[in-house]
Structures are given as structure tokens and as C-alpha cells.
Design an enzyme around this catalytic site. Structure first.
Site, PDB file in Angstrom:
ATOM      1  CE1 TYR A   1       0.279  -2.119   4.122  1.00  0.00           C
ATOM      2  CE2 TYR A   1       1.126   0.094   4.394  1.00  0.00           C
ATOM      3  CZ  TYR A   1       1.017  -1.205   4.837  1.00  0.00           C
ATOM      4  OH  TYR A   1       1.656  -1.599   5.976  1.00  0.00           O
TER       5      TYR A   1
ATOM      6  N   GLY B   1       0.845   4.027  -2.875  1.00  0.00           N
ATOM      7  CA  GLY B   1      -0.340   4.884  -2.991  1.00  0.00           C
ATOM      8  C   GLY B   1      -0.637   5.712  -1.753  1.00  0.00           C
ATOM      9  CG  HIS B   2      -1.916   5.727   2.615  1.00  0.00           C
ATOM     10  ND1 HIS B   2      -1.371   6.046   3.835  1.00  0.00           N
ATOM     11  CD2 HIS B   2      -3.196   6.154   2.665  1.00  0.00           C
ATOM     12  CE1 HIS B   2      -2.282   6.625   4.602  1.00  0.00           C
ATOM     13  NE2 HIS B   2      -3.403   6.700   3.914  1.00  0.00           N
ATOM     14  CG  PHE B   3      -0.411   9.987   1.311  1.00  0.00           C
ATOM     15  CD1 PHE B   3      -1.683  10.121   0.747  1.00  0.00           C
ATOM     16  CD2 PHE B   3      -0.311   9.917   2.684  1.00  0.00           C
ATOM     17  CE1 PHE B   3      -2.799  10.209   1.556  1.00  0.00           C
ATOM     18  CE2 PHE B   3      -1.430   9.995   3.493  1.00  0.00           C
ATOM     19  CZ  PHE B   3      -2.683  10.133   2.942  1.00  0.00           C
TER      20      PHE B   3
ATOM     21  CB  ILE C   1       1.757   7.674   6.354  1.00  0.00           C
ATOM     22  CG1 ILE C   1       2.678   8.907   6.339  1.00  0.00           C
ATOM     23  CG2 ILE C   1       1.099   7.558   7.721  1.00  0.00           C
ATOM     24  CD1 ILE C   1       1.919  10.211   6.489  1.00  0.00           C
TER      25      ILE C   1
END
Lengths: 85, 165
Positions: free
Chosen positions: B44, B47-49, B54
């Protein structure tokens, strides 16, 4: 609402079921699950809150006794009286 | 106490949705302490971020929920035979500090009330002894078949119709 117990439990449960206290008190004989949309998770939350606040133990089989606000107040009242006796 | 292989054998989830690496401590029906190492290669993070990695708060919450599920399963007589899924019913969570790649999460879950097929727990997550998340969760253990029955039917048939020539 007249007694402290009635006020406290109504306040506590109104927060959990996201209802106005006066409205919940008016519907104190309405059945949590069938009429007020309380699901098993909220019932569990109510159980845990009551146990913590009043330092009582509520066994799983007693969940069936807590069908409405009024029956919950009666149940806790009885439990507290038993503790004093 | 329990390594990753044992953790994933006990949890109903599978890769890439397991957020517990180890069980460090366990007391039946009372308490569990788990560990999760957060690495920069988690799926993830791109995409985060994009600018700063984070760990999503929802996934830290998932790590707590999976720790609670392990506590529930390990407290049963035959943990390996568990075939129920655990779903979160209610949650009250505070995210106190962000979690970055390289952090090690220590997840502690304590039972508030345990019933035969549901549990109310409180949990907290620490990084280097500092609390980053506090939460309380109500979880229900239910059969997969029961969950499937709750699936909402769509307006159209999910099965593609045969095309006649």
C-alpha cells in the site's frame, strides 16, 4: 426519569444507540433489537459498559434479560441490590 | 511464542492481508501481545502517499483486529479447527502518531468482555514504547456461509449470459 440509576443508564445507552435521551426514555419499553435497531455488537457494547460502570458481572445467558431500556434498568437495579444484601 | 507460519495458519486472512508477524505473549481469554514489522515494500505504500509513505490508520486497526482474532482463536479448545471469520462491528479509535516504514508495532489487546461468538476488546499499538493508536473494538465470529447469505444481490445477473450465434 426519576432515580439516578434511570438517568445514568438512559444517558449511557442513548450514546451507544445514538438516540436522544428523552426519546429513548419515552421508548423505554420498546425492544432493543426489534424496535430500536440494536444489533448484537451494540448489545455487547452495552453489556461491557454496564459491567464496567457498576462493577457487576453479566453472564452471556443474561443477555436475554436486557431486551429494553426498562428491563436493563430493572436488571442492574436487582444486581446492585443483590450485591448490597 | 508463535511465528509467522503459525499466525497465518490460525488467521482466516491470507497474504497480502496479514498484519501480524508474531505473537509475543498470550494469556487465554485475557490478553495478547503481537508484533508487526512495517517495511517499505508493503503493497500500500506506493499509494499512501506517493510523496511520503505512512501506514494507513485503517490497516493499523486491522492489525489490532487480527491480534484480537488470534486471542479469540487461541482461547478456544482447538484453535486449528477454527473456521469462522472475524468481523468488526463497532470501533472507537484514536490515531495519535503516524507509522512509517521501519517501525515495529507492538500490539496489545485485552479482553473487556468475551462471549461465545463475540468479544469486546481494548487495544493499543506502540512504536518504541510510545503509543501510536488506542482503540476499542467489538468483534463477531461468524461462519463464511452466514456472511455470504448477507450479500446484496445486484440489479443484474452476476453470471455472464451466453451469446447465441
Amino acid at each position: 426519569m426519576t432515580t439516578e440509576l434511570e438517568k445514568d443508564i438512559t444517558h449511557m445507552l442513548a450514546e451507544v444507540v445514538e438516540m436522544d435521551e428523552a426519546e429513548l426514555w419515552e421508548k423505554r419499553n420498546s425492544r432493543f433489537v426489534e424496535e430500536l435497531g440494536v444489533d448484537s455488537m451494540l448489545a455487547l457494547e452495552i453489556l461491557a459498559l454496564l459491567e464496567k460502570k457498576y462493577r457487576i458481572e453479566i453472564p452471556e445467558e443474561n443477555l436475554l434479560d436486557l431486551v429494553s431500556l426498562q428491563s436493563t434498568i430493572d436488571f442492574v437495579d436487582q444486581k446492585l441490590k443483590q450485591r448490597v444484601a | 511464542m508463535l511465528d509467522y507460519e503459525e499466525v497465518r495458519r490460525l488467521l482466516p486472512q491470507a497474504h497480502p492481508f496479514i498484519f501480524v508477524d508474531r505473537v509475543l505473549d498470550f494469556e487465554a481469554k485475557k490478553r495478547i501481545v503481537c508484533l508487526k514489522n512495517v517495511t517499505g515494500s508493503e503493497s500500500y505504500f506506493p499509494g499512501h502517499f506517493p510523496g511520503i509513505a505512512i501506514m494507513p490508520g485503517a490497516l493499523i486497526g486491522e492489525a489490532v483486529a487480527q491480534s484480537a482474532a488470534l486471542l479469540f482463536v487461541l482461547s478456544e479448545k482447538y484453535p486449528e479447527e477454527n473456521n469462522r471469520l472475524f468481523v468488526v462491528g463497532t470501533t472507537r479509535t484514536r490515531f495519535l502518531k503516524p507509522v512509517f516504514p521501519g517501525d515495529t508495532l507492538t500490539i496489545t489487546v485485552e479482553v473487556v468482555k468475551l462471549l461465545s461468538s463475540s468479544a469486546m476488546v481494548k487495544g493499543w499499538v506502540e512504536v518504541g514504547g510510545e503509543k501510536v493508536v488506542t482503540t476499542s473494538l467489538a468483534l463477531a465470529a461468524i461462519d463464511a456461509a452466514e456472511l455470504k447469505a448477507q450479500k446484496r444481490t445486484l440489479g443484474r445477473s452476476p453470471v455472464p449470459q451466453e451469446v447465441s450465434r
